[in-house]
Design an enzyme around this catalytic site. Sequence first.
Site, PDB file in Angstrom:
ATOM      1  N   HIS A  46       0.836  -1.203   0.000  1.00 45.98           N
ATOM      2  CA  HIS A  46       0.000   0.000   0.000  1.00 45.98           C
ATOM      3  C   HIS A  46       0.869   1.251   0.000  1.00 45.98           C
ATOM      4  O   HIS A  46       2.093   1.162   0.060  1.00 45.98           O
ATOM      5  CB  HIS A  46      -0.972   0.001   1.177  1.00 45.98           C
ATOM      6  CG  HIS A  46      -0.318   0.032   2.521  1.00 45.98           C
ATOM      7  ND1 HIS A  46       0.302  -1.054   3.080  1.00 45.98           N
ATOM      8  CD2 HIS A  46      -0.183   1.033   3.429  1.00 45.98           C
ATOM      9  CE1 HIS A  46       0.787  -0.726   4.270  1.00 45.98           C
ATOM     10  NE2 HIS A  46       0.504   0.527   4.509  1.00 45.98           N
TER      11      HIS A  46
ATOM     12  N   HIS B 293       1.519   3.811   2.020  1.00 45.09           N
ATOM     13  CA  HIS B 293       2.196   4.463   3.144  1.00 45.09           C
ATOM     14  C   HIS B 293       3.713   4.425   2.942  1.00 45.09           C
ATOM     15  O   HIS B 293       4.258   3.433   2.478  1.00 45.09           O
ATOM     16  CB  HIS B 293       1.828   3.779   4.454  1.00 45.09           C
ATOM     17  CG  HIS B 293       0.511   4.271   4.999  1.00 45.09           C
ATOM     18  ND1 HIS B 293      -0.228   3.541   5.886  1.00 45.09           N
ATOM     19  CD2 HIS B 293      -0.182   5.401   4.768  1.00 45.09           C
ATOM     20  CE1 HIS B 293      -1.332   4.214   6.179  1.00 45.09           C
ATOM     21  NE2 HIS B 293      -1.331   5.352   5.504  1.00 45.09           N
TER      22      HIS B 293
ATOM     23  N   ASP C 151       6.157   4.098   4.903  1.00 45.53           N
ATOM     24  CA  ASP C 151       6.953   3.045   5.535  1.00 45.53           C
ATOM     25  C   ASP C 151       6.836   1.726   4.768  1.00 45.53           C
ATOM     26  O   ASP C 151       7.412   0.720   5.145  1.00 45.53           O
ATOM     27  CB  ASP C 151       6.600   2.878   7.022  1.00 45.53           C
ATOM     28  CG  ASP C 151       5.137   2.564   7.244  1.00 45.53           C
ATOM     29  OD1 ASP C 151       4.311   2.969   6.412  1.00 45.53           O
ATOM     30  OD2 ASP C 151       4.817   1.903   8.252  1.00 45.53           O
ATOM     31  N   HIS C 152       6.072   1.737   3.659  1.00 51.10           N
ATOM     32  CA  HIS C 152       5.985   0.545   2.814  1.00 51.10           C
ATOM     33  C   HIS C 152       6.470   0.786   1.390  1.00 51.10           C
ATOM     34  O   HIS C 152       6.711  -0.156   0.652  1.00 51.10           O
ATOM     35  CB  HIS C 152       4.548   0.007   2.793  1.00 51.10           C
ATOM     36  CG  HIS C 152       4.131  -0.543   4.127  1.00 51.10           C
ATOM     37  ND1 HIS C 152       4.122  -1.880   4.411  1.00 51.10           N
ATOM     38  CD2 HIS C 152       3.761   0.084   5.272  1.00 51.10           C
ATOM     39  CE1 HIS C 152       3.744  -2.071   5.676  1.00 51.10           C
ATOM     40  NE2 HIS C 152       3.515  -0.882   6.214  1.00 51.10           N
TER      41      HIS C 152
ATOM     42  N   HIS D 123      -6.844  -1.583   5.116  1.00 51.19           N
ATOM     43  CA  HIS D 123      -6.038  -0.585   5.830  1.00 51.19           C
ATOM     44  C   HIS D 123      -6.113   0.856   5.285  1.00 51.19           C
ATOM     45  O   HIS D 123      -6.435   1.784   6.017  1.00 51.19           O
ATOM     46  CB  HIS D 123      -4.601  -1.089   5.839  1.00 51.19           C
ATOM     47  CG  HIS D 123      -3.599  -0.189   6.452  1.00 51.19           C
ATOM     48  ND1 HIS D 123      -3.615   0.087   7.791  1.00 51.19           N
ATOM     49  CD2 HIS D 123      -2.569   0.491   5.914  1.00 51.19           C
ATOM     50  CE1 HIS D 123      -2.607   0.904   8.044  1.00 51.19           C
ATOM     51  NE2 HIS D 123      -1.962   1.170   6.934  1.00 51.19           N
TER      52      HIS D 123
ATOM     53  N   ASP E  23      -0.257  -4.087   5.696  1.00 52.30           N
ATOM     54  CA  ASP E  23      -1.041  -3.665   6.855  1.00 52.30           C
ATOM     55  C   ASP E  23      -2.498  -3.941   6.532  1.00 52.30           C
ATOM     56  O   ASP E  23      -2.921  -3.721   5.412  1.00 52.30           O
ATOM     57  CB  ASP E  23      -0.839  -2.176   7.125  1.00 52.30           C
ATOM     58  CG  ASP E  23       0.576  -1.893   7.614  1.00 52.30           C
ATOM     59  OD1 ASP E  23       1.328  -2.865   7.824  1.00 52.30           O
ATOM     60  OD2 ASP E  23       0.924  -0.707   7.766  1.00 52.30           O
TER      61      ASP E  23
ATOM     62  N   GLU F 130       1.509  -8.512   9.689  1.00 53.91           N
ATOM     63  CA  GLU F 130       1.909  -7.371  10.512  1.00 53.91           C
ATOM     64  C   GLU F 130       1.406  -7.638  11.928  1.00 53.91           C
ATOM     65  O   GLU F 130       0.503  -8.451  12.138  1.00 53.91           O
ATOM     66  CB  GLU F 130       1.288  -6.080   9.968  1.00 53.91           C
ATOM     67  CG  GLU F 130      -0.238  -6.054  10.052  1.00 53.91           C
ATOM     68  CD  GLU F 130      -0.775  -4.751  10.624  1.00 53.91           C
ATOM     69  OE1 GLU F 130      -0.122  -4.182  11.515  1.00 53.91           O
ATOM     70  OE2 GLU F 130      -1.848  -4.316  10.175  1.00 53.91           O
TER      71      GLU F 130
ATOM     72  N   HIS G  94       6.595  -6.147  11.408  1.00 55.17           N
ATOM     73  CA  HIS G  94       5.901  -4.889  11.587  1.00 55.17           C
ATOM     74  C   HIS G  94       5.271  -4.798  12.975  1.00 55.17           C
ATOM     75  O   HIS G  94       4.061  -4.621  13.123  1.00 55.17           O
ATOM     76  CB  HIS G  94       4.822  -4.739  10.486  1.00 55.17           C
ATOM     77  CG  HIS G  94       4.369  -3.326  10.254  1.00 55.17           C
ATOM     78  ND1 HIS G  94       3.545  -2.669  11.132  1.00 55.17           N
ATOM     79  CD2 HIS G  94       4.615  -2.467   9.249  1.00 55.17           C
ATOM     80  CE1 HIS G  94       3.295  -1.450  10.655  1.00 55.17           C
ATOM     81  NE2 HIS G  94       3.942  -1.304   9.518  1.00 55.17           N
TER      82      HIS G  94
END
Lengths: 617, 615
Positions: B68, B70, B72-73, B157, B178, B203, B414
């Site tokens: 996705h 975000h 951090d991904h 998410h 997530d 996660e 995660h």
Amino acid sequence: MLDCGLDTTSVLNFLPLPLFFPSFQELKECAGRVFVDSQPEFCLPERELLDLSTIDVILISNYHCMMALPYITEHTGFTGTVYATEPTLQIGRLLMEELVKFMERVPKAQSATCWKNKEIQRMLPGPLKDAVDVWTWKRSYSMQEVNSALSKVQLVGYSQKVELFGAVQVSPLSSGYSLGSSNWIIQSHHEKVAYVSGSSLLTTHPQPMDQSSLKNSDVLILTGLTQMPTANPDGMLGEFCSNLAMTIRAGGNVLVPCYSSGVIYDLLECLYQFIESANLGTTPFYFISPVANSSLEFSQIFAEWLCHNKQSKVYLPEPPFPHAELIQTNKLKHYPSIHGDFSSEFRQPCVVFTGHPSLRFGDVVHFMELWGKSGLNTIIFTEPDFSYLDALAPYQPLAMKCVYCPIDTRLNFHQVSKLLKEVQPLHVVCPEQYTQPPLTQSHRSDLMLELQPPPMPYRRCSVLNLPFRRRYERVYILPELANSLVPSEIKPGVSMATVSAVLHSKDNKHTLQSVPKPPPVPPSKKRKRVMEEPPVVLAPKPLLSGAVPLEAFLATLQKHGITEVKVEETADGHILHLQADDTLIQLEEDGTHIVCDNNEPLRTTLRDLVLRFLQKL
Amino acid sequence: MPEIKVTPLGAGQDVGRSCILVSIGGKNIMLDCGMHMGYNDDRRFPDFSYITQNGRLTEFLDCVIISHFHLDHCGALPFMSEMVGYDGPIYMTHPTKAICPILLEDFRKITVDKKGETNFFTSQMIKDCMKKVVPLNLHQTVQVDDELEIKAYYAGHVLGAAMVQIKVGSESVVYTGDYNMTPDRHLGAAWIDKCRPDILISESTYATTIRDSKRCRERDFLKKVHESIERGGKVLIPVFALGRAQELCILLETFWERMNLKAPIYFSTGLTEKANHYYKLFITWTNQKIRKTFVQRNMFEFKHIKAFDRSYADNPGPMVVFATPGMLHAGQSLQIFKKWAGNEKNMVIMPGYCVQGTIGHKILNGQRKLEMEGRSTLDVKLQVEYMSFSAHADAKGIMQLIRMAEPRNMLLVHGEAVKMEFLKGKIEQEFSIDCHMPANGETATVTTNPSVPVDISLNLLKREMALGGPLPDPKKPRTMHGTLIMKENSLKLVSSEQALKELGLNEHQLRFTCRVQLQDPHSDPDTLNRIYTHLKSVLKGYTIQHLPDGTVMVESIVIKVSSSAEDTSTKVLLLSWSYQVKHFYFYNVISSNTRAVKRLILIAINRQISIVNHD
């Protein structure tokens, strides 16, 4: 069941549903033709041939091919699942809703049935006389039936593999014809059937057709070719625009009878580019349908199902279709019906898109009455489903100009033969009509399918055996068993192993497991066990192959202390006489015969010695 | 034994810079390629030198999958593909593909333009990177190559978030990214079918939390905002531009409408309108309710929420401001926070998880004095509230997903090590499956035991299935025998007869004959006939034939009678049988009759049985 379409050409035999209807009379003559004055009825898919409750699965290829669903899934005991893509479901729902609303707006008190009497029908003129199965024709369904039918739909995405009962896998592929339209692959591990229905190779709004996945089919079922093999869609589009512009400039109105989804998106896009150059910037365009708004909105949210160009627009983010801009700039307006806001906002000259293309019901009937008498106005037919002459018949005499530019983007015969050359199916199955030129153009041998081997034709209610033999099935050998197998090489690159295993079959999936060792009998239960039958799981003796070479065999015999052997040559081999034991061994290329009386240990020894030289299968 | 190896380069016993390497069936896949919000140095990105010390990654990876948008991904994606070097396919869903480049550009601007860092990826690199992206549709089976296939499932998410199944042959891994197991105001719940992967990589952000009902949390949130507004305070809600922000906007919008509130709500950055537009175009990815009503009323057109301008922060009176980014580590949210931190009437509501090292994390841990850049300190007097709104599965949700997918092994990423440990214990106890939790750079290895797919001849299969009776009885095992032919890459299981044919081998007949003498005064044909009648009466269910050439056949055993010319009452019984004769043909014969001849025959046959029986 592959698709579930409705034959709507039957409604051409009915009078248009007028806004105000006169007194009830079953049959009416109109401009030399006889029409039924009744709620229009539709010709359904065959329901007598088989018990519909035994159908497990219906695969839908596009939203035009699902209009008969409520007739099939309701009131027949159907308990299966319908598979369709999301756009197909959503737009199909809109088209059904539109149909129901058109019918419900002008309800007829009763439906005519007398004319269906064989004796009477025989006396009728024209197409009515020849109409078949008129007793099975049905009036439109209700919204409740639509909702119930559509609740049985299971959504699938392109290239999604759906397991059916563990036996086969089905998978929809983009067919390029309309939003979410699909061809289907039905396959097991060894057989593959492709169902190609309503496909297009032209670049319009939908995702392009996926051809490569159709390759290596054993059977390809081909249907939904263009109904207008001689009309070029691009040329028709040009004609559409020029006729439209001409009429408007002359102060007339343009009526476009159409479905609420599909080609209309392309027409609007074409007009979007055309309006400015043709100086039509101030002409109002109206789209009138109970589902006009929904159809325009839905078209914008299926980016994943659109062609690449449109897809990349949503990344900006912009709506994929330019009709959003037409609406924003007030050039295109949409209304649920001619009543309400439309009647007060309506300006002429204008262009109206509205249904139904059969001209038998829907708002289009109103415009036919309003504009039909003036030669300034033009009706432009773009949908290929109905003969425009038949559609216009009850309105004759008509002063309005008629232009026929059917736009059918589906495959033509030329494209089909190219496609088939590309994907190389072993067999092609198609409707009988495709195997001969059209009746009206019998000299056009280019308007038929010519294939080697020739396609297998089918017609209504014919039963066809698909030409393949199933020979193999997939079975899974569990790791424990697989590890215990002892392969031996027969010739370079080819090995074999004998397998004895327990077969488990569940949900059409087969697995092989090692034969379980008989469980040790607990002493306390011994007595009870004795009573039970011993399990019969011993392996049978394998087949043998190879030959026993004489010299080597004699040497082996010697090694085992059998020395007094008299060898006699015969036509096919040798006879060994074991004199001490009065035993004969007949050695031949494809057989060994041991003749031995009452000496079991010797027989066993000899057998084992012979077996040493043979391959076991 | 085949193995699947999983190595986190990021997100191993940690939250941030998710990046997990999976080796399965000879294929190498990178799952996510994120950045760490807590660091500003090298540790910001995953350590790609683990894959190779020198040069490009293309030949080491078969594909990269982004779950996705975000950061951090996906925050390290342009760095990985353009600066380290990777030219293979990158898979992500359509919404992720649309939104990801915008967030990357934002991230780049903050880092380079505001902080003045060099040696960072450029706008062009983001574009080049995105050209390598192949869009994924939900449930579509994408063939990466002939052997590797991937399939995306809805994860809930954020818009476009997906879980992916990776499959090579019969081995498979599912990576959740997530996910959220409860539907919220704009998204649906994650779903997966019973695909029984060898490993489920999940996660575990909220590994130890079981959150109360969403409704309570929403009520709490509204109450806090309302109280603060009532007393004239300003409320700051740091969010990421897409995702939680939309959910909270819908929540506040309906609340304002219902309570007829007048205080302004602002949304920082120009992204809002654009963001809402994405939600509109990707409405098929939102929840059922929004999808159903979108034609009539688009939930993402807000009446009460307006664009924020920097100058508004100093306006008197109450207001609510949504500002990015969500962890107060940079950008507008941090600027506003600095302005408002000194007034105890104000409030900051942290609606999501904060990574260690960020200001968000510090104030949530009760720190009231913050060291800022340039050695100044900031006194935090405003109220700090934490509301868990971030859409991660809690412990209950994770267990629910395990029940859905029925994995053979579990692997947690995660999340924080201590919490993971706790969840690991719970999973192992409840599902009796192994649960791994490798740290970054550590490899977890799972041995798989795949079944061998084989093509069985339908004749053999049907024969075997018919032996089990008309209806298969799962309790009664059916033994089958056949020959497995291994030729090139094909495995075929056929009957022995067919195997002979296919392999072009001749069959070798092995036969045995034995002579038995017995006394019987009848004529030869009579004796044979009596043998036939007797066998017929005792061997029920076997094929016994009396052939015109003077033989009796019991299945494939041949019986002949002859007598010597001198003594016609001494009969010689010829028994002939092939090697393959099954012993149990005669199983029932042992119990017997009384009459002399019959007994003799039986003895003869019994002897034969004992011979045949002897293996």
